[in-house]
Each structure stands twice: as structure tokens, then as C-alpha cells.
Design a protein around this motif. Sequence first.
Motif, PDB file in Angstrom:
ATOM      1  N   ASP A  10       3.124   0.062 -11.574  1.00  0.00           N
ATOM      2  CA  ASP A  10       3.659   0.176 -10.209  1.00  0.00           C
ATOM      3  C   ASP A  10       4.524  -1.053  -9.944  1.00  0.00           C
ATOM      4  OD1 ASP A  10       4.206   0.370  -7.549  1.00  0.00           O
ATOM      5  OD2 ASP A  10       2.123   0.171  -6.863  1.00  0.00           O
ATOM      6  N   ASN A  21       6.213  -1.737  -7.117  1.00  0.00           N
ATOM      7  CA  ASN A  21       6.452  -2.069  -5.708  1.00  0.00           C
ATOM      8  C   ASN A  21       6.353  -3.568  -5.448  1.00  0.00           C
ATOM      9  OD1 ASN A  21       6.938   0.527  -4.982  1.00  0.00           O
ATOM     10  ND2 ASN A  21       4.931   0.885  -4.010  1.00  0.00           N
ATOM     11  N   GLY A  48       0.767  -1.239   0.000  1.00  0.00           N
ATOM     12  CA  GLY A  48       0.000   0.000   0.000  1.00  0.00           C
ATOM     13  C   GLY A  48       0.802   1.297   0.000  1.00  0.00           C
ATOM     14  N   SER A  49       2.114   1.226  -0.272  1.00  0.00           N
ATOM     15  CA  SER A  49       2.902   2.462  -0.317  1.00  0.00           C
ATOM     16  C   SER A  49       2.698   3.183  -1.653  1.00  0.00           C
ATOM     17  CB  SER A  49       4.380   2.163  -0.143  1.00  0.00           C
ATOM     18  OG  SER A  49       4.583   1.330   0.966  1.00  0.00           O
ATOM     19  N   GLU A  50       3.202   4.409  -1.737  1.00  0.00           N
ATOM     20  CA  GLU A  50       3.152   5.172  -2.994  1.00  0.00           C
ATOM     21  C   GLU A  50       3.797   4.349  -4.112  1.00  0.00           C
ATOM     22  OE1 GLU A  50       2.254   8.575  -4.080  1.00  0.00           O
ATOM     23  OE2 GLU A  50       0.870   7.947  -2.495  1.00  0.00           O
ATOM     24  N   PRO A  51       3.225   4.366  -5.324  1.00  0.00           N
ATOM     25  CA  PRO A  51       3.785   3.572  -6.424  1.00  0.00           C
ATOM     26  C   PRO A  51       5.267   3.830  -6.652  1.00  0.00           C
ATOM     27  CG  PRO A  51       1.667   4.487  -7.063  1.00  0.00           C
ATOM     28  CD  PRO A  51       1.993   5.054  -5.712  1.00  0.00           C
ATOM     29  N   ASN A  52       5.982   2.752  -6.909  1.00  0.00           N
ATOM     30  CA  ASN A  52       7.396   2.796  -7.287  1.00  0.00           C
ATOM     31  C   ASN A  52       8.323   3.412  -6.250  1.00  0.00           C
ATOM     32  OD1 ASN A  52       6.997   1.527  -9.871  1.00  0.00           O
ATOM     33  ND2 ASN A  52       5.974   3.417 -10.472  1.00  0.00           N
ATOM     34  N   THR A  53       7.919   3.402  -4.979  1.00  0.00           N
ATOM     35  CA  THR A  53       8.806   3.895  -3.923  1.00  0.00           C
ATOM     36  C   THR A  53       9.618   2.748  -3.321  1.00  0.00           C
ATOM     37  OG1 THR A  53       7.001   3.663  -2.340  1.00  0.00           O
ATOM     38  CG2 THR A  53       7.379   5.863  -3.235  1.00  0.00           C
ATOM     39  N   GLN A  54       9.244   1.508  -3.643  1.00  0.00           N
ATOM     40  CA  GLN A  54       9.982   0.369  -3.088  1.00  0.00           C
ATOM     41  C   GLN A  54      10.642  -0.421  -4.222  1.00  0.00           C
ATOM     42  OE1 GLN A  54       6.787   0.218   0.539  1.00  0.00           O
ATOM     43  NE2 GLN A  54       6.920  -1.556  -0.760  1.00  0.00           N
TER      44      GLN A  54
END
Length: 476
Positions: free
Chosen positions: A142, A144, A30-36
Motif C-alpha cells: 500500500d 498511500n 485509513g483510505s483504501e490502499p493505493n488511492t492516494q
Amino acid sequence: MQYEVIIGLEIHAQLLTDSKMFCGCSTVFGSEPNTQTCPVCIGMPGVLPVINKKAIKYVIKTGLAVNCEISSYSRFARKNYFYPDLPKGYQISQYELPLCEGGYVEITVNGSTKKIGLTRIHLEEDAGKNIHEGAGNYSLVDLNRAGVPLMEIVTEPDIRTPEEASKFMKKLRVILRHIDVCDGNMEQGSLRCDANVSVRPYGQKEFGVKTEIKNMNSFKFIEKALDYEIRRQIKVLKDRGKIIQETRLWDSTKGITESMRSKEEAHDYRYFPEPDLVPVEVDGSWIAEIKAQLVELPDSRQQRFIKQYGLPEYDADLLTSERAVAEWFEGAVKLGGDPKTVSNWMMGELMRLLNEENKQIEECGLKPVQFVGLLKLIDKGTISGKIAKAVFEEMYKTGKNPDTIVKEKGLIQITDEADIEKVINEVLEKNPKEVERFRAGEEKLMGFFVGQIMKATKGKANPKIVNELLKKKLLT
Ligand code: ADP
Ligand code: ZN
Ligand code: MG
């Protein structure tokens, strides 16, 4: 003609590791897209994957829990296909040499147990996610989820009805959650299932042509989709048609399966050994260590609850469906709660309150120690069983101790005979006609009098004393 149904499942379970399969990126949902993401999981050239040891451990743990043979030597392979959510152009998976082979899961159908055989369990990485929401003529990706460890469990074609299929999934979910390798959240997609299904006339040796149904994210949908697909296949055969081997999608709003792609359009994955990873060699001593750490599994816990605590099978089944529920139960029993009494409260009041809020038992503020405190107050006669329900609910909501609630709300049971007698006298004086009728033989009016007395004392009068005194009064 009568048809026999053949079903085999392929289940994907996201493993509960903190980091991804081949890099250190977080797996939090559930994090912001492409932050992981990092160069490894977005498939930059020149990077090298590194195997997540915990993911291997979790698959071995699962294999041991479902009676598999753990391979001492296994290998990763590249599964090649093109899709925007797969930046490398291939998925790292396992092919000829999976981590686990064989094994079975036991399910109970119509009172008897049945073993569903497993073909294999292997480890692979998840893909990213395409998002088709924007107003423009484009889709977003995305990544992630790209590289999150996935375990694939493949069953033998041993399942014979949609009900068995959903029973199998439920059982598998309970086991995976018990051993803490997957959260089992089907809505969020951390546990997903594809079903292969075919039908054949009874007596025929060879299997019929199968179709594969994708996109079922609940037990109910698994049953419904299979039901629909079985009917469809039988109808095609009865109309002298042929089943085409294909992948079909379950549309839950329409309640039907629809063709997605036929065998001709199927991918040729051109599997080959992953050259960037060494083969996995698993030590016998490591397997033994993991086995020794394995928690008690739901089936044996259920049997133990029946033997050790004298619980009915039904109770034992319900109380072992979640590890945290089983532990809550045993916690309360160890603190002195009578097993069947604890079970009744849990299956009744506690489950009701948890269901109302759609909560897990870990999330509720009421702990076994406070609950057993309540049971002691009932035993001592400080509060009546009826009042106890209200206290229970208050404890559940506030997390306060039962003694505190009883004191604050003035709920202490009235056991003083003089006090109770006073109330009885008042009730009898107010209802002279009923007294006359009772004395003329209408004994069922006893319930009416008790009711009036409990009402007058707001449920606090000790029912046993009320009954005794009332009888004395009415019969003399
Ligand atoms: P595929 O080559 O299409 O991947 P597999 O033989 O690997 O097929 O089997 C995939 C899954 O389908 C397994 O769960 C297996 O039990 C199941 N399966 C295989 N053949 C049939 C069939 N004729 N009917 C139903 N299920 C089947
Ligand atoms: Zn990464
Ligand atoms: Mg296959």
C-alpha cells in the motif's frame, strides 16, 4: 560491577500537512490502499519532486520550540536501499546538511529538571507499507503512506534510564501536539521511536557497543524494551561475552528484544545529494515570522499558570499537558470561574468522564461557558455542590445548559427555612431514640440526622441551613 546505561533516541514524527512531501497527494490516514498515489510518490521515471513548503515550516517551528539552530542552508539527499515498499529504490532524506541542529528538551526526573540534548532534526519522506495478510504466497503493498512528510529528531546520548527515555518521549509528544505539527498518535504510527542503548562500567570513558531497538509503539513498551535490553547486555558482559552491534526488535507479547540484523548485514545507504531538488535556503525573516507565530509552549504556560492563577505545580502540569485542555481552563477562568475551583472540576469530574470514553476535550459537548454557568448556580445557592456533580455529568452528556437541566429535573436547592424545618421535624419524630442519645451527649449522631434529611430531600436541602436548624432543634 556496576554499569552505567547510555541511551540515545531517534524519533520519527509524521507531519500534519494535508499533502505529501514532494507531490500533491493527500495524507489522510485509513483510505483504501493505493488511492492516494501519483507518478511522483510511486516513483515513475521522469517525474520531478517539488518541496512542500509547509513541511519545511513545520520542521522550523519544531526546531524553534526545542531550542535548535535553524540552518540557513540545507540539502536533501538520496538514501539508497531496496525494499518493496520503496518504489524509487531510494528515500529522499537529509544527510550532512539537516534543517536543524543542536537544541534540547527539558524533562523532570525525581523533582529536578534535566536537559536532553538534540543532535539534529531533519526532513524526509515516509515509505509505503507491506501487508502480509492474504491467504496466498504473496504480500501486498500500500503506497498511500509513501511520500508522507516525516521529521526525524535525533538525541544526543544523554539519557540514562528507561524512565528518562519515556519521560523525554512524553515531553516531546506534548510539545509537538502543542505546536500542531504532529498528532502524536503512537498506535497509528504517526510518532515512533527507535532507541539506541549501551552499558559501560562506571568510570569507563568510552561508550560501550550499542544496540538499536525498533518497534516500540507506546511509552510503556519503550520502558519495558529498554529494561529488558539493559539487563540482557549486562548479563552478556558479566558472562564475559561481547555485545554485538545490531538492530533488535521488541516483541511485546513475549516481552523480549530479538536480533533483527547485525552490523555486517546493515545497509550501505550510499547517500548522495538529491539531484532533482535545489538546496533549501531559509530566510532569516521567514524564521523570525515563524517564531513570532509560535504559541506559548507547555513549560512556560505551566509556570504562568502557577504565577498568574496561584495553581499548585501538580495542577499546572496536568492542565498544560494538552493545549486544548489549557485553553479550556483559561476559557473558564476568563468567564469568571475561580482558577482552583475550575482546576478541581477539570482534574476530577471532567477528566474522569473523558477517560471513561477515551475522548479528547475538544470532542466533548460541554463548553467553558456552560461550566461557568454551573459554578454560578452553586455560588448563588441555587443548587448544592452534590447536586452540581449530577448536573455536570448531564451537561457533559447532553451539552445542555445548567439552568435547563436544573429546571427540567427539579434540582433547585431547598433554602426555605419552613420547608426544611418540616423535614427536620419528620426525621426527629421518626428517630426518638437517636434524639435521646444525642441529647445524652452522643454528638456524632449529628451526621446521621443530616444524612436522613438529605435523603428525604433527595440531596436538595441547603446543607448550611440544615445544620443550623438541626442544632437549634436538638439543643433546645
Ligand atoms: P549510527 O552511526 O549507528 O547511526 P549515531 O552516532 O548516528 O549512530 O547515533 C544514533 C543514535 O544513537 C543517537 O541518538 C545517539 O545519541 C545514539 N548513540 C550513539 N552512540 C551510542 C552508544 N554507544 N550508546 C547509546 N546510544 C548511542
Ligand atoms: Zn503523489
Ligand atoms: Mg547515524
